[in-house]
Design an enzyme around this catalytic site. Structure first.
Site, PDB file in Angstrom:
ATOM      1  N   LEU A 523       0.844  -1.186   0.000  1.00  0.00           N
ATOM      2  CA  LEU A 523       0.000   0.000   0.000  1.00  0.00           C
ATOM      3  C   LEU A 523       0.876   1.232   0.000  1.00  0.00           C
ATOM      4  O   LEU A 523       1.972   1.236   0.536  1.00  0.00           O
ATOM      5  CB  LEU A 523      -0.891   0.022   1.235  1.00  0.00           C
ATOM      6  CG  LEU A 523      -1.850  -1.149   1.387  1.00  0.00           C
ATOM      7  CD1 LEU A 523      -2.561  -1.044   2.717  1.00  0.00           C
ATOM      8  CD2 LEU A 523      -2.855  -1.151   0.252  1.00  0.00           C
ATOM      9  N   SER A 528       8.139   5.042   7.524  1.00  0.00           N
ATOM     10  CA  SER A 528       9.238   4.111   7.358  1.00  0.00           C
ATOM     11  C   SER A 528       8.757   2.692   7.130  1.00  0.00           C
ATOM     12  O   SER A 528       9.529   1.828   6.794  1.00  0.00           O
ATOM     13  CB  SER A 528      10.099   4.145   8.608  1.00  0.00           C
ATOM     14  OG  SER A 528       9.286   3.811   9.719  1.00  0.00           O
ATOM     15  N   VAL A 531       3.527  -1.410   4.214  1.00  0.00           N
ATOM     16  CA  VAL A 531       2.218  -1.937   4.579  1.00  0.00           C
ATOM     17  C   VAL A 531       1.646  -2.698   3.387  1.00  0.00           C
ATOM     18  O   VAL A 531       1.696  -2.220   2.254  1.00  0.00           O
ATOM     19  CB  VAL A 531       1.249  -0.803   4.974  1.00  0.00           C
ATOM     20  CG1 VAL A 531      -0.055  -1.376   5.469  1.00  0.00           C
ATOM     21  CG2 VAL A 531       1.874   0.087   6.030  1.00  0.00           C
ATOM     22  N   ASP A 642       2.368  11.608  17.735  1.00  0.00           N
ATOM     23  CA  ASP A 642       2.659  11.873  16.328  1.00  0.00           C
ATOM     24  C   ASP A 642       1.361  12.017  15.536  1.00  0.00           C
ATOM     25  O   ASP A 642       1.116  11.287  14.582  1.00  0.00           O
ATOM     26  CB  ASP A 642       3.546  10.757  15.761  1.00  0.00           C
ATOM     27  CG  ASP A 642       4.197  11.175  14.439  1.00  0.00           C
ATOM     28  OD1 ASP A 642       4.187  12.391  14.125  1.00  0.00           O
ATOM     29  OD2 ASP A 642       4.689  10.297  13.720  1.00  0.00           O
TER      30      ASP A 642
END
Ligand code: NAG
Ligand code: NAG
Length: 827
Positions: A523, A528, A531, A642
Site C-alpha cells: 500500500l 518508514s 504496509v 505523532d
C-alpha cells in the site's frame, strides 16, 4: 315535540357513555384484584404506583426469559428494584401472575407450574397494590397488610424499606442479570452490618475493613435490635451505628434513590436524575474496588489502576478460563513435595493476597521468611513487609491485589527449573470499566431458555464477565529475583513486560505470507514502514504492517501493549501481531480510503478523491473523539505523540481512524518524571515543549491536532503558509522556520478573529470548496485550532473538551437546518 331536546341530550349522553368512554385510554392500574391476573404477552398488563414512579410487571431478561419485577418507571434502562423469581425466569408465552381466589399471589409458567407464590393462601386477601414507595402489598378488605415485597429484598433496598435481622441483600450476577450473585450485605451474628463474598471456592468478609476491629471501623456491636433504614432524604442509619448520607441529601426526598449491592460487590447509593433517567452514585462503601474479595478468583490479582481495577495473573500463572475471570489463574508449574526439588522465589512488588495464612511471624529477615515457606510443602507463597519484617506464609492465594501504597511484596514459590526463556505473558482483564453504569447496562441475555418440542426445558448459560467485559491487556513491571541453589540469597533482578490478549491474535509468519499473497500488494503510505493488504482465512480484509527489524524488543512489546488495548471507532483496530525471529508485523483493519494527507494535499488530482466540507468536519470530530478516548477514557495514559494527516486513515465512509501508535508512550502516571527524552513526532506538528525539553503530556497531541484542524480548513500544509506579499524561495526549510511560519499563521488568525470584518474566512478556507462551507463552523474551528496551538500548554484545552465543542457545534447547526452537501471537484 317539546321533548326532543331532552331526548337528544339523553341519546347524546348514552352515546358518550357507551362509545367514547370505552375508547378513552385506561389509566394504569395500581391494584390487581382477587381473581385477576397479568399476562406476560400483554404489554399493558402492568401495575403502576399512583404517583407513577414504580411499575410492576414482566421484564424480559433474556432470550425468551422473563422475570416478574418492580422497576423505576422513570429510569432510562428499566432499573429493577425487586424481582419475585430472580433465579427462575419464566417463558415469554403463557406465563402469568394471578391473585388467586384463595388469596395467594402466584406466578405460573407456560406449563402451569408454580414458579413463585406468596404465603397468603387461605387468607382474606383482596388486592395486590403497588405503593408509591415501590412496595407491593397484599391487603385484605380492611386494609391490613398480609404480605409485602419490602420483606424480601433482592439486591436493593428503597427509602423507608428496613433491613433487619432476617433480611439480606444479595448481589446480582454481572451483565445486567437479575439472578443471584456471590455478594451479600447483612447483619452478622455480632450485630454488625457486613459485606461478604461467598463464592464457589471460598468466602470471606471484606467490609468493614477486616484488618481492623469493630471499634476501629467505627461500628458498635452491643445493640442487638439489628435494624437499618434509608430515609427519604438519603441518610442511612443502623443499629450498629453505621451511618452515611447521599452526596445530594441536601436535595431531600425530591430525588429517587436506591441502596444496591451491585454485581461487583460494592454497596452503593444511587440517585436518579428525573430528567435524564440516568443514575449517579451518591455514596459507595468501597472507594477502591480492589478491596472487594473474590473479584479476580484464585491466584488472581486485582491491579489497582488510576480509576478502575483490572485482573491479572501472576508470573508463571495463566488464566484458568478466558470466559470467566472469576475462575482466576492456574499455575504453569508443578511443585512436588520431594526434598530433591529445588525451589526459588519470584517477587511481586506491592502485591498482597488476603487470608489463608499458615503462619505469621514478626521481625524476621526475608531469608528466614522464605526458608519457612520453602520447608513447608503446603506453602505456596509468602507475604513479606520489609520494614516490620512481618512474614505471612500462605496456603492458598485469594483476594490478591496490588496497590501503590502497599508496603510489602509477595514471594511466589516456583521450581528452580521453571522455564523462563519464554516471554512472560501477563494477561489482564478489566472486570469493570464503569461500575456505576455497568449495573444499568442491558446487555446480552444472562440466561438462555430453549423450548423443546414436548415440554419446557431450561438451559442456562451464565456470562460471568461484566457488561463491559472486554479482555484487556495491560502490562506491569514485575521485578523478580532468584534465590540461589542454597535457597536464600538474591542473585539477580530482572524486570520484564510482556503481554497478550484474547481476541488479539499472535499470527505466524506463514499465515501472513499466505494472507498477503507473499507480500504482493504494497500500500502507498508514507513513513518508514511497508504496509501490505491481505485477506485472512476468515475473509477479513486486513493491512499487514512490517515493523522495523531493528526495533528493540522492549519497544516492540510496548507498542503491542498499547495498541492491543485500543478499541474505539476512531482508532484503527489492531487484530494481532507476528513476531518470529526478525519478522515483526502488525495486523490491523484495512482502511479503504487511505490516509488523510492524500486527500487533503494532493490537489485533488490523485485518485484519492477530494474531501467536501461535510467529510472534513466529520474527520475533525472523529479525530478529536479518538484522541479524547486515548487521553481521557479507559486508557488515560496514552499519548499518541505523532498526530498528523499521514496517521489519520479514512474508511469507506470517510470516518477517520487514527493509526500508528509506534511512538505512543504510556504517560507516566505519577506525572512527576516523564521518561520521554528523545524528541518524537513530525516536523510541523510538534509542540514547542519538545524543543524546550519540558515533560511531555497529552497536550502535545492537542497541539498537533490544532495543526491538523487548520489543515482540514486550508487544504494545504500549515507549514506551507506564506505571509501575504512574502515571496519565499524554494529552499530547504529549517525546523525553526517551520515553527515561525506556524507562529505567523496563528498570529494572523488571532488578529482576524479579533477584528470586525469576517470575510477573511472565505480567503482562508480551501478555495477548492468554492465557498461551499459553513461559515460559523469554520470560524469556530479556527478559534478551537488557535486555542490548541497556545504556546503555553496549560492554556490549551483538553481533547475531551475539543470533542465536545465540535459536537455541540454540529448539533447547533443541524438544529438550524443546515443542509449537508458534498462537493464534487471539477475535473
Ligand atoms: C438500637 O438500635 C435501634 C435502631 O437503630 C435504636 O432505635 C435504639 O435506640 C438502639 N439502642 C441503643 C441502646 O443504642
Ligand atoms: C440531570 O441531568 C441534567 C443533564 O445532564 C443536568 O443538567 C441536571 O443538573 C441533572 N439534575 C440533577 C438533579 O442532578
Amino acid at each position: 315535540m317539546e321533548n326532543s331536546p331532552a331526548v337528544l341530550s339523553i341519546i347524546l349522553f348514552l352515546a358518550i357513555t357507551f362509545f367514547v368512554i370505552p375508547f378513552a385510554s385506561p389509566s394504569p392500574q395500581s391494584s390487581l384484584w382477587k381473581g385477576s391476573s397479568l399476562s406476560v404477552e400483554v404489554d399493558s398488563d402492568i401495575l403502576v404506583s399512583p404517583d407513577e414512579s414504580f411499575t410492576f410487571g414482566f421484564h424480559r431478561i433474556g432470550n425468551n426469559a422473563y422475570a416478574l419485577s418492580i422497576w423505576f418507571s422513570n429510569s432510562a434502562n428499566k432499573t429493577i428494584a425487586w424481582t419475585a423469581n430472580r433465579d427462575h425466569p419464566v417463558n415469554g408465552l403463557g406465563s402469568s401472575v394471578t391473585l388467586r381466589k384463595d388469596g395467594a399471589l402466584v406466578l405460573t409458567d407456560v406449563d402451569g407450574t408454580v414458579v413463585w407464590s406468596t404465603n397468603t393462601s387461605s387468607t382474606q386477601a383482596d388486592q395486590a397494590q403497588l405503593l408509591d414507595t415501590g412496595n407491593l402489598v397484599i391487603e385484605d378488605p380492611q386494609g391490613n397488610v398480609l404480605w409485602q415485597s419490602f420483606d424480601s429484598p433482592t439486591d436493593t433496598i428503597l427509602p423507608t424499606q428496613p433491613i433487619t435481622k432476617s433480611k439480606k441483600l444479595i448481589s446480582s450476577m454481572p451483565g445486567g442479570s437479575v439472578s443471584s450473585g456471590y455478594y451479600s450485605f447483612y447483619f452478622d451474628n455480632d450485630n454488625v452490618m457486613k459485606l461478604m463474598y461467598d463464592g464457589p471456592q471460598v468466602s470471606s468478609i471484606y467490609w468493614p475493613n477486616p484488618d481492623y476491629n469493630i471499634w476501629q471501623n467505627g461500628r458498635y456491636n452491643y445493640n442487638s435490635s439489628r435494624y437499618g433504614v434509608l430515609d427519604e432524604s438519603g441518610t442511612f442509619q443502623s443499629s450498629d451505628r453505621l451511618s452515611f448520607s447521599a452526596s445530594d441529601s441536601d436535595m431531600g426526598s425530591v430525588i429517587k434513590r436506591r441502596l444496591t449491592l451491585d454485581y461487583d460487590g460494592n454497596l452503593r447509593l444511587h440517585s436518579l436524575n428525573n430528567s435524564t433517567g440516568l443514575w449517579s452514585v451518591s455514596w459507595e462503601a468501597l472507594p477502591n474496588l480492589c478491596d472487594v474479595h473474590g473479584l479476580c478468583g484464585r491466584n488472581g490479582i486485582c491491579v489497582y489502576n488510576t480509576q478502575k481495577p483490572m485482573c491479572a495473573c501472576p508470573f508463571a500463572y495463566e488464566v484458568s478460563a478466558l470466559s470467566d475471570w472469576g475462575e482466576g489463574c492456574k499455575p504453569m508449574f508443578n511443585i512436588s513435595c520431594e526434598d530433591s526439588q529445588q525451589l526459588r522465589f519470584v517477587e511481586l512488588k506491592k502485591t498482597d493476597f488476603w487470608g489463608f495464612d499458615i503462619n505469621h511471624t514478626s521481625s524476621v529477615p526475608l531469608d528466614a521468611c522464605l526458608e519457612l515457606c520453602q520447608k513447608d510443602c503446603t506453602c505456596v507463597a509468602v507475604s513479606y513487609k520489609m520494614g516490620s519484617g512481618d512474614c505471612y506464609t500462605k496456603s492458598a492465594l485469594f483476594n490478591g491485589r496490588t496497590a501503590p501504597d502497599f508496603p510489602g511484596s509477595l514471594y511466589l514459590k516456583l521450581p528452580l527449573n521453571f522455564d523462563t526463556s519464554d516471554m512472560y505473558v501477563l494477561q489482564v482483564h478489566e472486570p469493570i470499566c464503569n461500575a456505576a453504569n455497568a449495573t444499568e447496562a442491558t446487555v446480552a441475555a444472562p440466561k438462555y431458555v430453549e423450548i423443546a418440542s414436548s415440554r419446557t426445558k431450561w438451559t442456562y448459560f451464565y456470562w460471568f464477565i461484566s457488561a463491559f467485559g472486554l479482555i484487556e491487556i495491560f502490562f506491569i513491571v514485575f521485578g523478580w529475583w532468584f534465590a540461589s541453589k542454597n535457597g536464600t540469597k538474591p542473585t539477580s533482578i530482572e524486570e520484564g513486560y510482556k503481554l497478550i490478549a484474547r481476541q488479539f491474535k499472535r499470527f505466524t509468519y506463514k499465515e501472513l505470507k499466505k494472507a498477503t499473497g507473499n507480500f504482493k500488494n504494497k500500500l502507498e503510505r508514507e513513513g518508514s514502514r511497508a504496509v501490505y493488504s491481505g485477506v485472512l482465512e476468515d475473509e477479513r480484509v486486513v493491512a499487514v504492517e512490517k515493523l522495523d527489524d531493528i526495533i528493540p524488543n522492549e519497544a516492540f512489546w510496548a507498542e503491542v501493549s498499547v495498541i492491543a488495548r485500543i478499541n474505539h471507532m476512531n482508532l484503527v483496530r489492531i487484530w494481532g501481531f507476528c513476531s518470529e525471529h526478525s519478522h515483526r508485523f502488525l495486523v490491523s483493519e484495512f482502511m479503504e480510503n487511505g490516509s488523510l494527507d492524500k486527500h487533503l494535499f494532493d490537489g485533488g488530482h490523485s485518485s484519492a478523491g477530494f474531501l467536501g466540507w461535510k467529510e472534513r468536519f466529520q474527520i475533525a470530530v472523529g479525530v478529536a473523539k479518538g484522541l479524547a478516548y486515548l487521553h481521557h477514557e479507559c486508557l488515560e495514559w496514552v499519548i499518541h505523540c505523532d498526530v498528523k494527516p499521514e496517521n489519520i486513515l479514512l474508511d469507506s465512509d470517510f470516518e477517520p481512524k487514527i493509526t500508528d501508535f509506534g511512538l505512543a508512550k504510556l504517560a507516566d502516571r505519577g506525572g512527576a518524571h516523564s521518561k520521554i527524552s528523545k524528541v518524537r513526532g513530525s516536523r510541523g506538528y510538534m509542540a514547542p515543549e519538545w524543543a524546550l525539553n519540558l515533560p511531555i503530556t497529552a497536550k502535545v497531541d492537542v497541539y498537533s491536532y490544532g495543526v491538523v484542524l487548520l489543515e482540514l480548513l486550508m487544504g494545504s500544509r500549515a507549514s506551507d503558509w506564506k505571509m501575504e506579499g512574502e515571496d519565499r524561495e524554494e529552499e530547504q526549510v529549517q525546523e525553526e522556520e517551520l515553527e515561525l511560519e506556524l507562529l505567523g499563521l496563528v498570529r494572523m488568525l488571532k488578529g482576524k478573529l479579533g477584528g470586525t470584518e469576517d470575510s477573511w474566512i472565505d480567503d482562508f478556507v480551501d478555495a477548492r470548496l468554492i465557498g461551499q462551507f459553513n461559515h460559523r463552523k469554520a470560524t469556530v474551528m479556527v478559534e478551537i485550532a488557535i486555542s490548541c496551538l497556545e504556546e503555553n500548554r496549560s492554556n490549551r484545552p483538553t481533547m475531551d473538551s475539543v470533542a465536545q465543542m465540535l459536537i455541540a457545534l454540529d448539533d447547533e447547526s443541524t438544529s438550524h437546518g443546515e443542509h449537508s452537501y458534498s462537493v464534487m471537484y471539477p475535473e
